[in-house]
Design an enzyme around this catalytic site. Structure first.
Site, PDB file in Angstrom:
ATOM      1  CB  CYS A 158     -24.566  31.569  15.991  1.00 57.42           C
ATOM      2  SG  CYS A 158     -24.717  32.880  14.744  1.00 57.42           S
ATOM      3  CE  LYS A 193     -25.137  29.050  12.081  1.00 53.57           C
ATOM      4  NZ  LYS A 193     -25.237  30.478  12.305  1.00 53.57           N
ATOM      5  CD  GLU A 201     -24.051  34.602  10.813  1.00 57.97           C
ATOM      6  OE1 GLU A 201     -23.564  34.355  11.938  1.00 57.97           O
ATOM      7  OE2 GLU A 201     -24.692  35.636  10.558  1.00 57.97           O
ATOM      8  CE  LYS A 213     -26.480  37.164  13.252  1.00 62.24           C
ATOM      9  NZ  LYS A 213     -25.195  37.368  12.566  1.00 62.24           N
ATOM     10  CG  ASP A 225     -21.824  29.945  12.926  1.00 63.19           C
ATOM     11  OD1 ASP A 225     -22.089  28.937  12.253  1.00 63.19           O
ATOM     12  OD2 ASP A 225     -22.631  30.863  13.118  1.00 63.19           O
TER      13      ASP A 225
HETATM   14  N1  TIU Z   1     -22.043  32.995  14.714  1.00 60.97           N
HETATM   15  C1  TIU Z   1     -22.507  34.080  15.335  1.00 60.97           C
HETATM   16  O1  TIU Z   1     -22.656  34.108  16.540  1.00 60.97           O
HETATM   17  N2  TIU Z   1     -22.745  35.210  14.541  1.00 60.97           N
HETATM   18  C2  TIU Z   1     -22.640  36.512  15.000  1.00 60.97           C
HETATM   19  O2  TIU Z   1     -22.879  37.457  14.250  1.00 60.97           O
HETATM   20  N3  TIU Z   1     -22.234  36.677  16.289  1.00 60.97           N
HETATM   21  C3  TIU Z   1     -21.973  37.858  16.933  1.00 60.97           C
HETATM   22  O3  TIU Z   1     -21.749  37.824  18.141  1.00 60.97           O
HETATM   23  N4  TIU Z   1     -21.946  38.993  16.262  1.00 60.97           N
END
Ligand code: TIU
Length: 227
Positions: free
Chosen positions: A167, A134, A77, A137, A29
């Site tokens: 994630c 995806k 994500e 998470k 991500d």
């Molecule tokens: N990729 C990921 O970690 N998604 C999140 O929403 N992370 C946060 O820390 N919000």
């Protein structure tokens, strides 16, 4: 590199038996929505600058990994433009000024195909590198990641990216339950919260490596370079 012999890589809680030819670099991500202003991370109230220190070490590790012809995979994500794969609670949680699917400066927040959903240019995937989209998470939930790894004979993962406690952690936990050995380079993963960064890394290597091993990108690069 002799593929039959593991490299003993310095890590916590004890050396990692590193077999690069059956190890994938999984970059989680590293999207504009998390690392640039105006995206999902900022709409949740976070300072995106906290994550940007991970870019340079990821670039260096990725370049070394590619130079050796080893397996690289990326994740993103995000959700369908019609939001049909978005749990209502996920959309409304956070209660930010903008919700997932709303229009922001980088297009609709966390929606596939929008500018903010793309991987940052510094770490842009090459055409041969699978990109796993995806909805959750974890990178294994509702994706073909496990099938791809199995078909490629991958048994170990170097997991990098953002955010460490969300994630990256969810993915490491999912991978651990599926039998993969996970190695996390601490400088290549980032959190919006310094205290969560520290705790999340400790939680991986504690209890004899309950979820995996923690190291640094320099140690991986030294192991790859050989004695
Ligand atoms: N990729 C990921 O970690 N998604 C999140 O929403 N992370 C946060 O820390 N919000």
């Amino acid at each position: 590199m002799n593929p039959a012999l593991p490299l003993h890589l310095d890590a916590e809680p004890y050396p990692f038996e590193f077999r690069p030819t059956t190890c994938a670099l999984l970059i989680v991500d590293m999207q504009r929505d998390f690392l640039e202003p105006g995206g999902f991370g900022e709409t949740l109230g976070n300072d995106v600058a906290q994550l940007r220190r991970t870019i340079a070490p990821n670039q260096k590790l990725l370049a070394a990994w590619r130079a050796l012809g080893l397996q690289v995979m990326h994740t993103r994500e995000g959700h369908r433009p019609d939001l049909m794969d978005l749990p209502p609670a996920k959309r409304h949680r956070g209660r930010g000024a903008r919700l997932i699917g709303d229009l922001g400066p980088m297009g609709r927040i966390l929606i596939r195909g929008e500018p903010g959903h793309s991987i940052i240019p510094e770490l842009a995937p090459l055409p041969a590198e699978p990109v796993i989209d995806k909805p959750g998470k974890g990178a294994f939930y509702a994706t073909d990641l496990h099938a791809i790894l199995q078909n490629r004979g991958i048994r170990q993962l170097i997991v990098t990216g953002v955010t460490t406690e969300v994630c990256v952690h969810t993915t490491v936990r999912e991978a651990n339950d599926r039998g993969y050995d996970c190695l996390v380079p601490s400088d290549c993963v980032g959190s919006y919260f310094p205290e969560f960064q520290t705790a999340a890394l400790k939680m991986i290597s504690a209890q004899g490596g309950i979820f995996g091993w923690v190291t640094s990108s320099d140690k991986i690069l030294s192991a790859l370079a050989g004695p």
